[in-house]
Design an enzyme around this catalytic site. Structure first.
Site, mmCIF file in Angstrom:
data_model
loop_
_atom_site.group_PDB
_atom_site.id
_atom_site.type_symbol
_atom_site.label_atom_id
_atom_site.label_comp_id
_atom_site.label_asym_id
_atom_site.label_seq_id
_atom_site.Cartn_x
_atom_site.Cartn_y
_atom_site.Cartn_z
ATOM 1 N N ASP A 222 0.852 -1.198 0.000
ATOM 2 C CA ASP A 222 0.000 0.000 0.000
ATOM 3 C C ASP A 222 0.888 1.248 0.000
ATOM 4 O O ASP A 222 0.384 2.374 -0.081
ATOM 5 C CB ASP A 222 -1.012 -0.011 1.149
ATOM 6 C CG ASP A 222 -0.377 -0.041 2.519
ATOM 7 O OD1 ASP A 222 0.862 -0.208 2.607
ATOM 8 O OD2 ASP A 222 -1.106 0.104 3.527
ATOM 9 N N SER A 223 2.222 1.045 0.028
ATOM 10 C CA SER A 223 3.157 2.150 -0.214
ATOM 11 C C SER A 223 2.896 2.765 -1.588
ATOM 12 O O SER A 223 3.380 3.861 -1.875
ATOM 13 C CB SER A 223 4.608 1.658 -0.119
ATOM 14 O OG SER A 223 4.810 0.515 -0.927
ATOM 15 N N LYS B 192 -1.272 -9.326 2.734
ATOM 16 C CA LYS B 192 -0.524 -8.896 3.920
ATOM 17 C C LYS B 192 -1.367 -7.885 4.694
ATOM 18 O O LYS B 192 -2.048 -7.057 4.084
ATOM 19 C CB LYS B 192 0.811 -8.252 3.518
ATOM 20 C CG LYS B 192 1.579 -7.667 4.716
ATOM 21 C CD LYS B 192 3.030 -7.321 4.393
ATOM 22 C CE LYS B 192 3.213 -5.961 3.803
ATOM 23 N NZ LYS B 192 2.780 -4.834 4.661
ATOM 24 N N GLU C 259 -1.269 -5.410 8.515
ATOM 25 C CA GLU C 259 -0.437 -4.892 9.603
ATOM 26 C C GLU C 259 -1.074 -5.170 10.963
ATOM 27 O O GLU C 259 -2.299 -5.155 11.093
ATOM 28 C CB GLU C 259 -0.265 -3.370 9.441
ATOM 29 C CG GLU C 259 0.472 -2.994 8.169
ATOM 30 C CD GLU C 259 0.673 -1.483 8.021
ATOM 31 O OE1 GLU C 259 0.365 -0.719 8.972
ATOM 32 O OE2 GLU C 259 1.124 -1.072 6.944
ATOM 33 N N GLU D 258 9.407 -4.423 10.332
ATOM 34 C CA GLU D 258 9.841 -3.120 9.812
ATOM 35 C C GLU D 258 10.438 -2.283 10.933
ATOM 36 O O GLU D 258 9.830 -2.124 12.003
ATOM 37 C CB GLU D 258 8.650 -2.393 9.163
ATOM 38 C CG GLU D 258 9.067 -1.039 8.570
ATOM 39 C CD GLU D 258 8.070 -0.454 7.593
ATOM 40 O OE1 GLU D 258 7.075 -1.121 7.246
ATOM 41 O OE2 GLU D 258 8.304 0.690 7.157
ATOM 42 N N ASP E 117 -1.034 -6.098 -0.393
ATOM 43 C CA ASP E 117 -1.364 -5.489 0.901
ATOM 44 C C ASP E 117 -2.861 -5.237 1.044
ATOM 45 O O ASP E 117 -3.531 -4.863 0.075
ATOM 46 C CB ASP E 117 -0.679 -4.115 0.997
ATOM 47 C CG ASP E 117 0.432 -4.096 2.029
ATOM 48 O OD1 ASP E 117 0.470 -4.967 2.909
ATOM 49 O OD2 ASP E 117 1.265 -3.169 1.947
HETATM 50 O O1 KIV Z 1 3.588 -1.100 1.685
HETATM 51 C C1 KIV Z 1 4.773 -1.476 1.662
HETATM 52 O O2 KIV Z 1 5.526 -1.253 0.715
HETATM 53 C C2 KIV Z 1 5.280 -2.211 2.825
HETATM 54 C C3 KIV Z 1 6.748 -2.410 2.901
HETATM 55 C C4 KIV Z 1 7.370 -1.168 3.411
HETATM 56 C C5 KIV Z 1 7.091 -3.606 3.696
HETATM 57 O O3 KIV Z 1 4.518 -2.598 3.676
#
Ligand code: KIV
Length: 284
Positions: free
Chosen positions: A45-46, A114, A116, A183, A84
């Site tokens: 989600d970056s 994924k 968090e 992280e 994500d």
């Molecule tokens: O969203 C993302 O790119 C991440 C990485 C920083 C692990 O969660």
């Protein structure tokens, strides 16, 4: 090359082989990453920051993740793709988490999702893995909680915090996650978590002690103007791109591009026909 799977990745951990992961958000880059033999891609989600220009990941939606996730999956033959789950797509309840994880997997064709969070997210992870969807956890610095942390800071400082991160990782593993992103976790703590977990630990700013490493690809290619301490530029692609853009700008403006060899001259009509066409439209 054979497809990376949950089983082949677990075997790599058991054999002490390091695992590679990069973020990726589009088909063309996914093909390059896949051809380079990287084991895993994270459609992070970056993308809210790297692709959409937001200042954090919070505005990203499930629809955004599906659009980018689909394009990445189409570019991968052997690389294992994780997508994500964005902010507020799973925190509300296990049922919400399962519904959105199912949608992401069904519509993108990814191999895992994924999310968090530690102990608090264990019920969500249990619900998703219970439906046969592989999950990667994410503990330590969890960017979706940036407002609670008061910034993007190293985590696990002090004994109570270190204990909490280890317990979070164990809870996530117990709930069924096959891998856990760590992280911004200090090296000795990352080593201890890696030793205590059967799940694959994927470090970003968490030292070489982790089983796997992940970086945001624009950061490692020098494209983002952002070089955090834990990152390294493996190439200066940003500079190379800017040089190419400047060269294109100059050549077009100087009339040097396109050159005759860059045209479809062989398909042109006869001079006589074009002269007649010119005459037919003499008022233009
Ligand atoms: O969203 C993302 O790119 C991440 C990485 C920083 C692990 O969660």
């Amino acid at each position: 090359m054979a497809k990376n799977t949950v089983a082949t990745l677990a075997e790599m951990k058991n054999n002490g082989e390091k695992i590679t992961q990069l973020t990726c958000y589009d088909y063309s880059t996914a093909r390059l990453i896949d051809e380079a033999g990287i084991n895993m891609i994270l459609v992070g989600d970056s993308l809210g920051m790297t692709m959409l220009g937001y200042s954090d990941t919070l505005p990203v939606t499930v629809d955004d993740m599906i659009t980018y996730g689909k394009s990445v999956v189409r570019g991968c033959e052997s690389t294992f793709v994780v997508v994500d789950m964005p902010f507020m797509s799973y925190q509300i309840s296990p049922a919400q988490a399962l519904e959105n994880a199912g949608r992401i997997m069904k519509e993108t064709g990814c191999q895992a999702v994924k999310l968090e969070g530690g102990k608090d997210m264990a019920p969500q992870i249990k619900a998703i893995t219970g439906a046969g969807i592989p999950v990667v956890g994410h503990v330590g610095l969890t960017p979706q909680s940036v407002n609670a942390f008061g910034g993007f800071k190293v985590q696990g400082k002090g004994e109570a915090n270190a204990r909490r991160i280890l317990e979070d990782a164990l809870a996530v593993e117990e709930a069924g996650a096959f891998a856990i992103t760590l992280e911004a976790v200090p090296p000795k703590l990352a080593a201890l978590i890696t030793k205590k977990c059967r799940a694959i630990t994927i470090g970003i700013g968490a030292s070489a002690a982790c089983d796997a490493q992940v970086l945001v690809y624009q950061d490692m290619l020098g494209m983002s103007g952002f070089t955090p301490k834990f990152c390294k530029h493996f190439a200066e692609v940003g500079e190379t791109m800017k040089e190419a853009f400047r060269a294109y700008d100059s050549e077009v403006k100087a009339g040097a591009f396109p050159a005759p060899e860059n045209t479809y001259a062989k398909s042109d009509c006869s001079d006589e026909f074009l002269a007649a066409l010119d005459a037919e439209y003499e008022d233009r």
